[in-house]
Every structure is written in structure tokens, then in C-alpha cells.
Scaffold this motif. Structure first.
Motif, PDB file in Angstrom:
ATOM      1  N   TYR A 100       0.686  -1.250   0.040  1.00 36.61           N
ATOM      2  CA  TYR A 100      -0.157   0.113  -0.041  1.00 36.61           C
ATOM      3  C   TYR A 100       0.714   1.308   0.166  1.00 36.61           C
ATOM      4  O   TYR A 100       2.019   1.223   0.669  1.00 36.61           O
ATOM      5  CB  TYR A 100      -0.905   0.073   1.197  1.00 36.61           C
ATOM      6  CG  TYR A 100      -1.386   1.338   1.455  1.00 36.61           C
ATOM      7  CD1 TYR A 100      -2.766   1.785   0.839  1.00 36.61           C
ATOM      8  CD2 TYR A 100      -0.937   2.280   2.422  1.00 36.61           C
ATOM      9  CE1 TYR A 100      -3.288   2.886   1.015  1.00 36.61           C
ATOM     10  CE2 TYR A 100      -1.583   3.598   2.743  1.00 36.61           C
ATOM     11  CZ  TYR A 100      -2.689   3.942   1.853  1.00 36.61           C
ATOM     12  OH  TYR A 100      -3.395   5.223   2.162  1.00 36.61           O
TER      13      TYR A 100
ATOM     14  N   ARG B 119      -3.107   4.018  -3.049  1.00 31.38           N
ATOM     15  CA  ARG B 119      -2.764   2.887  -3.941  1.00 31.38           C
ATOM     16  C   ARG B 119      -2.485   1.562  -3.450  1.00 31.38           C
ATOM     17  O   ARG B 119      -1.615   1.106  -2.506  1.00 31.38           O
ATOM     18  CB  ARG B 119      -1.458   3.490  -4.780  1.00 31.38           C
ATOM     19  CG  ARG B 119      -1.137   2.656  -5.901  1.00 31.38           C
ATOM     20  CD  ARG B 119       0.030   2.707  -6.377  1.00 31.38           C
ATOM     21  NE  ARG B 119       0.499   4.148  -6.352  1.00 31.38           N
ATOM     22  CZ  ARG B 119       1.942   4.548  -6.524  1.00 31.38           C
ATOM     23  NH1 ARG B 119       2.862   3.575  -6.346  1.00 31.38           N
ATOM     24  NH2 ARG B 119       2.075   5.946  -6.443  1.00 31.38           N
TER      25      ARG B 119
ATOM     26  N   LEU C 282      -0.933  -2.137  -4.502  1.00 36.05           N
ATOM     27  CA  LEU C 282       0.173  -2.597  -5.696  1.00 36.05           C
ATOM     28  C   LEU C 282       0.022  -4.043  -5.489  1.00 36.05           C
ATOM     29  O   LEU C 282       0.423  -4.590  -4.101  1.00 36.05           O
ATOM     30  CB  LEU C 282       0.893  -1.709  -5.739  1.00 36.05           C
ATOM     31  CG  LEU C 282       2.129  -1.458  -4.663  1.00 36.05           C
ATOM     32  CD1 LEU C 282       3.096  -2.799  -4.687  1.00 36.05           C
ATOM     33  CD2 LEU C 282       2.739  -0.294  -4.667  1.00 36.05           C
ATOM     34  N   THR C 283       0.209  -4.659  -6.482  1.00 38.42           N
ATOM     35  CA  THR C 283       0.806  -6.040  -6.559  1.00 38.42           C
ATOM     36  C   THR C 283       1.888  -6.011  -7.711  1.00 38.42           C
ATOM     37  O   THR C 283       1.646  -5.216  -8.616  1.00 38.42           O
ATOM     38  CB  THR C 283      -0.474  -7.124  -6.868  1.00 38.42           C
ATOM     39  OG1 THR C 283      -0.708  -6.691  -8.022  1.00 38.42           O
ATOM     40  CG2 THR C 283      -1.506  -7.074  -5.995  1.00 38.42           C
ATOM     41  N   GLU C 284       2.730  -6.943  -7.294  1.00 41.30           N
ATOM     42  CA  GLU C 284       4.006  -7.156  -8.248  1.00 41.30           C
ATOM     43  C   GLU C 284       4.275  -8.466  -8.462  1.00 41.30           C
ATOM     44  O   GLU C 284       4.282  -9.431  -7.452  1.00 41.30           O
ATOM     45  CB  GLU C 284       5.262  -6.527  -7.674  1.00 41.30           C
ATOM     46  CG  GLU C 284       5.286  -5.031  -7.932  1.00 41.30           C
ATOM     47  CD  GLU C 284       6.673  -4.535  -7.433  1.00 41.30           C
ATOM     48  OE1 GLU C 284       7.394  -5.151  -7.082  1.00 41.30           O
ATOM     49  OE2 GLU C 284       6.649  -3.429  -7.188  1.00 41.30           O
TER      50      GLU C 284
ATOM     51  N   ARG D 198       3.649  -4.815 -12.576  1.00 39.59           N
ATOM     52  CA  ARG D 198       3.036  -4.068 -11.327  1.00 39.59           C
ATOM     53  C   ARG D 198       1.749  -3.612 -11.808  1.00 39.59           C
ATOM     54  O   ARG D 198       1.529  -3.216 -12.760  1.00 39.59           O
ATOM     55  CB  ARG D 198       4.027  -2.947 -10.808  1.00 39.59           C
ATOM     56  CG  ARG D 198       3.261  -2.089  -9.719  1.00 39.59           C
ATOM     57  CD  ARG D 198       3.782  -1.032  -9.362  1.00 39.59           C
ATOM     58  NE  ARG D 198       5.121  -1.540  -8.516  1.00 39.59           N
ATOM     59  CZ  ARG D 198       6.127  -0.474  -8.152  1.00 39.59           C
ATOM     60  NH1 ARG D 198       5.670   0.898  -8.137  1.00 39.59           N
ATOM     61  NH2 ARG D 198       7.096  -0.870  -7.137  1.00 39.59           N
ATOM     62  N   GLU D 199       0.672  -3.896 -10.682  1.00 41.73           N
ATOM     63  CA  GLU D 199      -0.677  -3.685 -11.026  1.00 41.73           C
ATOM     64  C   GLU D 199      -1.056  -2.634 -10.015  1.00 41.73           C
ATOM     65  O   GLU D 199      -0.982  -2.791  -8.755  1.00 41.73           O
ATOM     66  CB  GLU D 199      -1.681  -4.698 -10.765  1.00 41.73           C
ATOM     67  CG  GLU D 199      -1.476  -5.876 -11.942  1.00 41.73           C
ATOM     68  CD  GLU D 199      -0.419  -6.810 -11.459  1.00 41.73           C
ATOM     69  OE1 GLU D 199      -0.082  -7.576 -12.510  1.00 41.73           O
ATOM     70  OE2 GLU D 199      -0.109  -6.888 -10.397  1.00 41.73           O
ATOM     71  N   ASP D 200      -1.082  -1.390 -10.328  1.00 31.28           N
ATOM     72  CA  ASP D 200      -1.655  -0.301  -9.311  1.00 31.28           C
ATOM     73  C   ASP D 200      -3.252   0.034  -9.347  1.00 31.28           C
ATOM     74  O   ASP D 200      -3.748   0.303 -10.461  1.00 31.28           O
ATOM     75  CB  ASP D 200      -0.809   1.149  -9.761  1.00 31.28           C
ATOM     76  CG  ASP D 200       0.787   1.078  -9.670  1.00 31.28           C
ATOM     77  OD1 ASP D 200       0.979   0.377  -8.549  1.00 31.28           O
ATOM     78  OD2 ASP D 200       1.309   1.741 -10.079  1.00 31.28           O
TER      79      ASP D 200
ATOM     80  N   ARG E 172      -5.837   2.455  -8.201  1.00 28.41           N
ATOM     81  CA  ARG E 172      -5.371   3.877  -7.462  1.00 28.41           C
ATOM     82  C   ARG E 172      -6.554   4.548  -7.143  1.00 28.41           C
ATOM     83  O   ARG E 172      -7.542   4.850  -7.960  1.00 28.41           O
ATOM     84  CB  ARG E 172      -4.692   4.692  -8.551  1.00 28.41           C
ATOM     85  CG  ARG E 172      -3.324   3.797  -9.192  1.00 28.41           C
ATOM     86  CD  ARG E 172      -2.548   4.747 -10.032  1.00 28.41           C
ATOM     87  NE  ARG E 172      -2.047   5.951  -9.689  1.00 28.41           N
ATOM     88  CZ  ARG E 172      -1.740   6.868 -10.536  1.00 28.41           C
ATOM     89  NH1 ARG E 172      -1.881   7.133 -11.879  1.00 28.41           N
ATOM     90  NH2 ARG E 172      -1.126   7.993  -9.900  1.00 28.41           N
TER      91      ARG E 172
END
Length: 214
Positions: free
Chosen positions: A82, A97, A99-101, A119-121, A123
Motif C-alpha cells: 500500500y 494505492r 499494488l501487486t507485483e 506491477r498492478e496499481d 489507484r
């Protein structure tokens, strides 16, 4: 995500060239990281970052965050975290935000390591919710000087933003990670960032990451 064929790629390169002759800025991106490894494959990462416009001599954005990283295999690791960002110059910008990576590592010849990071944001901005997808390719290699090991690297990254339904940003980075003792790392880098949307712009940034790890 929009697909770019030969014509689309030409338009993308034209947009990058256009950004180079539009608004340009020089920025400084300092960051502090605190890493705590709680087992052989997992660690917590806290961070605090600022963005400073060198030309205007002002800090315009601050960001704080917390991540957890787990190494599933030598060739794959993941992160979940986060971050919160906000304007420090009186502007309306604010962001929460999630986020995952996912990072896949390939061990190339000549002891070069190549990472493909997605990476997925997710937002929540002051203007509403949006999603951003970031794909980064990075190559790095450990180098030795006497008993000291340091790691130069170079990366290229593409940002796709649902607010504009297009690739909105590119980022090219070159830097080096310099260990200082057993628990500290200094990482200077240079970034070239063409922004393609909402308005063409070109950012030159000097970054410095100071990491404490235990």
C-alpha cells in the motif's frame, strides 16, 4: 490495453519525440527504505519518498508505503503493498494505492540477471478510481572490486493508464547499488521519463535511494 502494430509503434515513437521538445523538467527523487527480513524468503519494506523540482527549488509530492515481499523460487518473487501520496505544494493531488507485483528472473550468460516485473496499481485518486499496469525489464550484474561487490543496472518501463486508455508514460533508468557495510545500501540513479498523456512532457530525474536492511 491498446495493441501497437508498426503504425502504432511509429505513433508512440513520434509521441516520445514530441515530448522531448515540449515541457521539460529536472527533478530530484530521494527515497528512504527500511527492510526487515523475518524469514529466509520474506521481508517487510517501508519507504518514504519525495519528488523535488530542481528548477523551481520546491518539493511538490511526498509518498509513504509498506510492502511485503516473498521469494517463491529463485526465478519468481511477489510483492503486495500500500502507498499513499499527496501534494506538498498546496495542489489537490492525493492518492491511495494498492499494488501487486510479480517478478520473473532469468539468469543470462555472463552472470547477467534479467528481471521482468509486472506491477498492478489500483489507484484511488482525488479525481476518482483508476488502474495502471506497469511492465519493466531490468538487467543487472554483480561486479567485484577487491572484496567489495556492487551492482550496476539498467531498466526500461512502460505505463498503461485506464484514465487515458493508452500507454501514458515511459521510464528509462540507469543506476548502481553500492553496499556500505552490512546493513546499508546507497543507490544513485538517473531516470529519463517521457510522459505521453495527458500532455507530452519530458522529465530528467536524479534519484538517490538509501536503504537500511536487517
Amino acid at each position: 490495453m491498446r495493441r501497437h502494430g508498426p503504425g502504432g509503434l511509429a505513433l508512440l515513437l513520434a509521441a516520445v519525440a514530441t515530448s522531448a521538445v515540449q515541457a521539460q523538467s529536472l527533478e530530484f527523487w530521494p527515497e528512504l527504505q527500511f527492510q526487515y527480513r523475518y524469514d529466509d524468503r520474506s521481508k517487510l519494506i517501508g519507504m518514504l519518498a519525495l519528488a523535488r523540482d530542481i528548477d523551481e527549488l520546491s518539493v511538490y509530492q511526498a509518498e509513504q508505503g509498506l510492502l511485503v515481499e516473498h521469494i517463491f523460487a529463485d526465478w519468481f518473487r511477489g510483492r503486495l503493498g500500500y502507498r499513499h501520496a499527496s501534494a506538498t505544494d498546496g495542489g489537490p493531488f492525493s492518492e491511495n494505492r494498492l499494488l501487486t507485483e510479480q517478478t520473473f528472473r532469468v539468469f543470462a550468460p555472463a552472470e547477467v540477471m534479467v528481471d521482468l516485473r509486472t506491477r498492478e496499481d489500483f489507484r484511488w485518486l482525488n479525481t476518482g478510481f483508476s488502474f495502471r499496469l506497469r511492465e519493466r525489464l531490468q538487467a543487472q550484474r554483480d561486479m567485484q572490486w577487491r572484496d567489495w561487490t556492487f551492482t550496476p543496472y539498467a531498466s526500461a518501463e512502460i505505463f498503461y493508464d485506464t484514465r487515458y486508455d493508452q500507454i501514458s508514460r515511459l521510464r528509462f533508468v540507469g543506476g548502481v547499488a553500492l553496499p556500505v557495510g552490512a546493513h546499508f545500501t546507497v543507490e544513485p540513479y538517473y531516470a529519463l521519463q517521457p510522459d505521453l498523456a495527458p500532455q507530452p512532457a519530458l522529465v530528467h530525474a536524479v534519484g538517490l535511494v538509501l536503504t537500511t536492511a536487517f
